[in-house]
Design a protein around this motif. Structure first.
Motif, mmCIF file in Angstrom:
data_model
loop_
_atom_site.group_PDB
_atom_site.id
_atom_site.type_symbol
_atom_site.label_atom_id
_atom_site.label_comp_id
_atom_site.label_asym_id
_atom_site.label_seq_id
_atom_site.Cartn_x
_atom_site.Cartn_y
_atom_site.Cartn_z
ATOM 1 N N UNK A 178 11.761 -6.533 1.606
ATOM 2 C CA UNK A 178 10.676 -5.555 1.457
ATOM 3 C C UNK A 178 9.688 -5.993 0.379
ATOM 4 N N UNK A 179 10.193 -6.546 -0.703
ATOM 5 C CA UNK A 179 9.316 -7.001 -1.779
ATOM 6 C C UNK A 179 8.450 -8.167 -1.316
ATOM 7 N N UNK A 180 9.024 -9.062 -0.526
ATOM 8 C CA UNK A 180 8.241 -10.197 -0.032
ATOM 9 C C UNK A 180 7.154 -9.735 0.930
ATOM 10 N N UNK A 181 7.463 -8.725 1.756
ATOM 11 C CA UNK A 181 6.445 -8.179 2.644
ATOM 12 C C UNK A 181 5.322 -7.554 1.828
ATOM 13 N N UNK A 182 5.681 -6.850 0.755
ATOM 14 C CA UNK A 182 4.678 -6.199 -0.100
ATOM 15 C C UNK A 182 3.790 -7.230 -0.818
ATOM 16 N N UNK A 183 4.319 -8.404 -1.060
ATOM 17 C CA UNK A 183 3.502 -9.443 -1.685
ATOM 18 C C UNK A 183 2.371 -9.881 -0.764
ATOM 19 N N UNK A 184 2.621 -9.837 0.537
ATOM 20 C CA UNK A 184 1.593 -10.222 1.508
ATOM 21 C C UNK A 184 0.772 -9.029 1.984
ATOM 22 N N UNK A 185 1.385 -7.835 1.979
ATOM 23 C CA UNK A 185 0.706 -6.611 2.412
ATOM 24 C C UNK A 185 0.861 -5.593 1.283
ATOM 25 N N UNK A 186 -0.095 -5.572 0.393
ATOM 26 C CA UNK A 186 0.014 -4.780 -0.838
ATOM 27 C C UNK A 186 0.315 -3.318 -0.556
ATOM 28 N N UNK A 187 -0.303 -2.762 0.494
ATOM 29 C CA UNK A 187 -0.099 -1.347 0.822
ATOM 30 C C UNK A 187 1.054 -1.126 1.784
ATOM 31 N N UNK A 188 1.751 -2.195 2.161
ATOM 32 C CA UNK A 188 2.835 -2.080 3.119
ATOM 33 C C UNK A 188 2.340 -2.200 4.551
ATOM 34 N N UNK A 189 3.257 -2.221 5.495
ATOM 35 C CA UNK A 189 2.916 -2.294 6.915
ATOM 36 C C UNK A 189 3.002 -0.906 7.531
ATOM 37 N N UNK A 190 2.310 -0.720 8.647
ATOM 38 C CA UNK A 190 2.226 0.613 9.255
ATOM 39 C C UNK A 190 3.576 1.122 9.748
ATOM 40 N N UNK A 191 4.449 0.200 10.161
ATOM 41 C CA UNK A 191 5.754 0.611 10.683
ATOM 42 C C UNK A 191 6.725 -0.552 10.591
ATOM 43 N N UNK A 192 8.008 -0.215 10.599
ATOM 44 C CA UNK A 192 9.079 -1.211 10.625
ATOM 45 C C UNK A 192 10.084 -0.817 11.697
ATOM 46 N N UNK A 193 10.499 -1.797 12.515
ATOM 47 C CA UNK A 193 11.649 -1.624 13.387
ATOM 48 C C UNK A 193 12.801 -2.383 12.749
ATOM 49 N N UNK A 194 13.837 -1.668 12.352
ATOM 50 C CA UNK A 194 14.943 -2.251 11.598
ATOM 51 C C UNK A 194 16.101 -2.611 12.516
ATOM 52 N N UNK A 195 16.000 -3.733 13.215
ATOM 53 C CA UNK A 195 17.093 -4.149 14.101
ATOM 54 C C UNK A 195 18.236 -4.788 13.339
ATOM 55 N N UNK A 196 17.965 -5.253 12.096
ATOM 56 C CA UNK A 196 19.002 -5.904 11.293
ATOM 57 C C UNK A 196 19.822 -4.905 10.481
ATOM 58 N N UNK A 197 19.514 -3.620 10.628
ATOM 59 C CA UNK A 197 20.269 -2.553 9.963
ATOM 60 C C UNK A 197 20.240 -2.688 8.437
ATOM 61 N N UNK A 198 19.058 -2.971 7.909
ATOM 62 C CA UNK A 198 18.904 -3.076 6.457
ATOM 63 C C UNK A 198 18.850 -1.713 5.786
ATOM 64 N N UNK A 199 18.490 -0.690 6.541
ATOM 65 C CA UNK A 199 18.512 0.672 6.023
ATOM 66 C C UNK A 199 17.547 0.897 4.872
ATOM 67 N N UNK A 200 18.055 1.488 3.808
ATOM 68 C CA UNK A 200 17.214 1.863 2.671
ATOM 69 C C UNK A 200 16.529 0.669 2.023
ATOM 70 N N UNK A 201 17.075 -0.542 2.198
ATOM 71 C CA UNK A 201 16.513 -1.726 1.553
ATOM 72 C C UNK A 201 15.155 -2.126 2.119
ATOM 73 N N UNK A 202 14.799 -1.621 3.301
ATOM 74 C CA UNK A 202 13.531 -2.017 3.916
ATOM 75 C C UNK A 202 12.465 -0.931 3.799
ATOM 76 N N UNK A 203 12.806 0.224 3.281
ATOM 77 C CA UNK A 203 11.861 1.347 3.232
ATOM 78 C C UNK A 203 10.601 0.995 2.462
#
Length: 293
Positions: A178-203
């Motif tokens: 999630x932190x690496x995604x935020x480095x590229x998308x400062x405001x975050x992405x519009x949605x996430x599909x969590x197929x890897x079952x990361x749960x709270x770690x991807x919020x």
């Protein structure tokens, strides 16, 4: 031989996929199925319609694929014959191999419903975890076809193949995704599909007011107005419009099946051991046309 019920068809199964959900059914038994065993697993099948109920719009002899929900009175698709609701069935073209077709229904339907739940517009960015997996692949292909920008995580050895399916940016798998995604998308992405079952770690990767779609039950505490949605294919297996949409994606070449390996039914235990070992890309398939061979 399973008996027809109103609104159902019977399929002579040519091929049935082995899914992670089948391992869960084997593990959790009655608490998952709601009935005492023995249980017949299998949620994806392809074959030929053998019998139809009165007033059915389908015909005997048609080649089809179907989602099967092996709970309650319904038995699963890893059998020579299975009865399913007509609305869970999609007709397939003669050119589509049964083994390939059997790897499509459950994950394609899940991917389709995830897109519906997200409600995104053309040009929005969506992330999918477990980017090299079968469900993630189906979702990526559908999302790109609808004009979305897709980012995903993957092992470095699989990054090239993930990009080849349309993913624009591939992050290394592992902690702090999630932190690496935020480095590229400062405001975050519009949605996430969590197929890897990361749960709270991807919020944290989701933007304020965005959508997190999960595929396994479990409470996830969300913040910043994020909407957490759970997609269980069993809740959508009779969604005729969604199944029709999946068939259209297949017919247009947007998505296709992915066979990891094929087993004869007498080797089903080998297939389950391999699935349980992890690392399967695509689906393992039981070929009932090879029964006894």
């Amino acid at each position: 031989m399973p008996t027809l019920r109103p609104g159902t068809v019977r399929i002579r199964v040519a091929a049935a996929a082995v899914n992670p959900a089948d391992l869960a059914m084997r593990t959790f038994g009655r608490s998952m199925t709601g009935v005492d065993g023995p249980w017949v697993p299998g949620m994806d099948v392809a074959g030929v319609i053998d019998s139809v109920s009165e007033s059915s719009s389908l015909q005997i002899g048609q080649r089809v694929m179907a989602v099967v929900v092996p709970y309650g009175e319904q038995t699963g698709g890893q059998a020579e014959y299975v009865v399913v609701p007509e609305s869970s069935v999609a007709v397939i073209d003669d050119s589509l191999d049964f083994a390939e077709a059997a790897t499509i229904p459950m994950n394609a339907l899940t991917a389709r419903m995830a897109l519906v739940e997200m409600g995104l517009g053309r040009g929005d960015t969506v992330a999918v975890t477990g980017g090299a997996g079968h469900l993630a692949t189906m979702f990526t292909l559908m999302a790109c076809n609808q004009g979305l920008h897709v980012v995903a995580d993957a092992d470095p050895t699989e990054a090239y193949s993930v990009r080849a399916r349309g993913v624009e940016l591939v992050f290394d798998r592992g902690p702090e995704l999630a932190e690496r995604i935020r480095e590229s998308y400062r405001d975050g992405v519009a949605a996430v599909l969590d197929t890897a079952l990361l749960g709270a770690d991807i919020v944290r990767a989701v933007s304020d007011g965005g959508v997190l779609v999960t595929v396994r039950p479990g409470r996830i505490a969300t913040v910043r107005g994020i909407d957490a949605r759970l997609i269980l294919v069993s809740n959508h297996a009779t969604n005729e419009a969604a199944m029709r949409s999946v068939a259209e994606f297949v017919g247009e070449g947007v998505i296709s099946g992915r066979v990891a390996d094929v087993y004869s039914p007498d080797r089903v235990a080998d297939a389950y051991r391999r699935q349980a070992a992890g690392g399967v890309r695509g689906r393992l398939v039981l070929d009932f046309e090879k029964a006894g061979n």
